[in-house]
Write an enzyme that holds these catalytic residues in place. Structure first.
Site, PDB file in Angstrom:
ATOM      1  N   CYS A 395      -2.858   1.613   2.067  1.00 57.38           N
ATOM      2  CA  CYS A 395      -2.039   0.778   1.194  1.00 57.38           C
ATOM      3  C   CYS A 395      -1.498  -0.458   1.922  1.00 57.38           C
ATOM      4  O   CYS A 395      -0.799  -1.267   1.332  1.00 57.38           O
ATOM      5  CB  CYS A 395      -0.913   1.577   0.553  1.00 57.38           C
ATOM      6  N   HIS A 396      -1.840  -0.615   3.202  1.00 54.03           N
ATOM      7  CA  HIS A 396      -1.425  -1.826   3.922  1.00 54.03           C
ATOM      8  C   HIS A 396      -2.626  -2.669   4.302  1.00 54.03           C
ATOM      9  O   HIS A 396      -2.560  -3.470   5.223  1.00 54.03           O
ATOM     10  CB  HIS A 396      -0.659  -1.464   5.197  1.00 54.03           C
TER      11      HIS A 396
END
Ligand code: PLP
Length: 452
Positions: A395-396
């Site tokens: 998610c980064h």
């Protein structure tokens, strides 16, 4: 967080034994050339669904389509499957069937715990007024206080930050030690206030694989709870075990936690989750986030997703049956990978970002930096022809060349953290896969160094 465009991946079941993945396009949306010879080593991001799990899901979709609340045969079939699954999942974490609440995934399970803790504080405060002194009951002191680490997954960190921003809770983000990369028990204990109502620390970090001392934290917090009696809320204990389950033994009672977050897609199950709560509604509070038709004893209403629940149960059964074998395999492959990296690049060019003396690591996780100019993790991975891995949490993945804040928090120097690559191996990763991947990394590094 920018929206991610995922490359569609088709699993070739004939090749399941070697876990080869066939990418549906030759060029993914990040411009990375993909082909049938890619080797997936990003099992901390997600795992493929085990074929046995797929079979159980498919069978349930076909045969157990009835509404589990209906009192005729198709409904009863579905209900049976859900009960069986609940029991299997509970056994995996050392609990009872009644301790399991199905959720959409880990994010929801984590949010449910934080919401519960805030409500628990409010209720305890009401019943114990007079027990706490007036300073604690007024102003900032009257807010529930939550303790987390500074390396939690966003589904914990951002939930905590949201509560903080909305003025609904005070939060202490306990920094991990730069010597051990773990949250230290004494630091957690020192952060406790009379208003503390929740300690939530992940079981193992998703980027470094560092295993946190949950058992010791729980023992110490329970001592605090005993001393508190009725004058302050009981401190609830939660661990997000998304990365631990399926890789290391996770037993609620051994750990001493009240809640465990369970995430199916990290252990070859479907993309749903569950929350273990030790005696929900009796021994351990649960305050629902959703209201509806009474399913999951009103803790999480909504018509049950029978097929995915069945799949989660099967995935849990596989973990319970085979954990020792999985763990030994992961460890063998990871150690082999680390040896190969050292042999090929030399110890002066390799830095293992999870090697901290006295700390244990998930058996499957290797966070490594290949040192040198122009060898940023993202650049290395986008040049590799065979390896599919990541630089940190999926998610980064939109963070450019910014190093992971988790690695920086662990004391990894900026330049080293910028070059980090997280390689996480799976049940079918072989030594041959490792040989290929390390060769791929060597070719990539040579190519990038020529360009410097
Ligand atoms: C440690 C950790 N917690 C929570 C989650 C979130 O789980 P889910 O994707 O099911 O919402 C993840 C997933 O990446 C994770 O690694």
């Amino acid at each position: 967080m920018a929206e991610k465009i995922d490359t569609p991946v088709i699993l070739d079941h004939n090749l399941w034994g070697t876990l080869t993945h066939h990418c549906a396009s030759d060029l993914d949306h990040h411009g990375v050339a993909d082909g049938p010879d890619r080797i997936y080593m990003d099992y901390n991001a997600t795992t493929p669904v085990d074929p046995e799990v797929i079979k159980v899901i498919t069978d349930a979709l076909t045969d157990a389509w009835g509404n589990p609340s209906s009192n005729y045969l198709p409904g009863l079939n579905a209900r049976d499957i859900i009960y069986h699954s609940r029991d299997t999942i509970a056994r995996m974490v050392g609990g009872k069937a009644a301790d399991i609440i199905f959720t959409s995934g880990g994010t929801e399970a984590n949010n449910l715990v934080f919401h519960t803790a805030v409500e628990h504080f409010r209720k305890s405060k009401t019943s114990a007024e007079g027990g706490m002194n007036s300073q604690q009951l007024n102003g900032r002191g009257s807010l529930p206080h939550i303790i987390i680490s500074n390396v939690e997954h966003d589904s914990i960190k951002l939930t905590a930050k949201h509560l903080l921003k909305e003025g609904k809770a005070d939060v202490t983000f306990v920094p991990v030690s730069k010597v051990t990369a773990r949250v230290e028990v004494e630091d957690v204990i020192a952060a406790i206030r009379p208003t503390t109502c929740l300690v939530s620390i992940m079981l193992a970090n998703n980027e470094t694989g560092i295993i946190m001392p949950i058992k010791d934290i729980c023992q110490r917090v329970k001592d605090v709870n005993k001393q508190r009696a009725t004058s302050a809320p009981r401190i609830l204990l939660h661990t997000d075990a998304a990365q631990g389950i399926g890789k290391i033994r996770v037993d609620a009672h051994e750990l001493g936690v009240d809640y465990i977050t369970i995430v199916g897609h990290k252990f070859y199950g479907p993309r749903i989750g569950a929350l273990f709560a030790n005696g929900p509604g009796t021994t351990t509070p649960i305050s629902p986030l959703l209201f509806g038709g009474g399913q999951e004893r009103n803790f999480r209403p909504g018509t049950e997703n029978t097929a995915m629940i069945a799949g989660l149960g099967k995935a849990a059964e596989l973990v319970s049956l085979n954990l020792a074998e999985y763990e030994a395999h992961f460890l063998d492959i990871r150690c082999y990978l680390e040896e190969k990296l050292l042999a090929v690049f030399g110890k002066d060019k390799i830095h293992f970002n999870s090697h901290f003396s006295g700390s244990s690591i998930l058996p499957n996780t290797c966070n490594v930096s290949i040192l040198g100019r122009g060898l940023q993790g993202r650049r290395v991975l986008s040049t590799c022809r065979r390896l599919l891995a990541s630089v940190g949490a999926a998610c980064h993945s939109d963070r450019g060349d910014q190093p992971s804040h988790i690695l920086l928090s662990c004391g990894i120097p900026y330049d080293v953290a910028t070059n980090a690559v997280r390689i996480s191996v799976g049940r079918s990763t072989s030594r041959e896969d490792v040989d290929i991947v390390v060769e791929d990394l060597r070719d990539t590094v040579e190519q990038l160094e020529r360009m410097n």
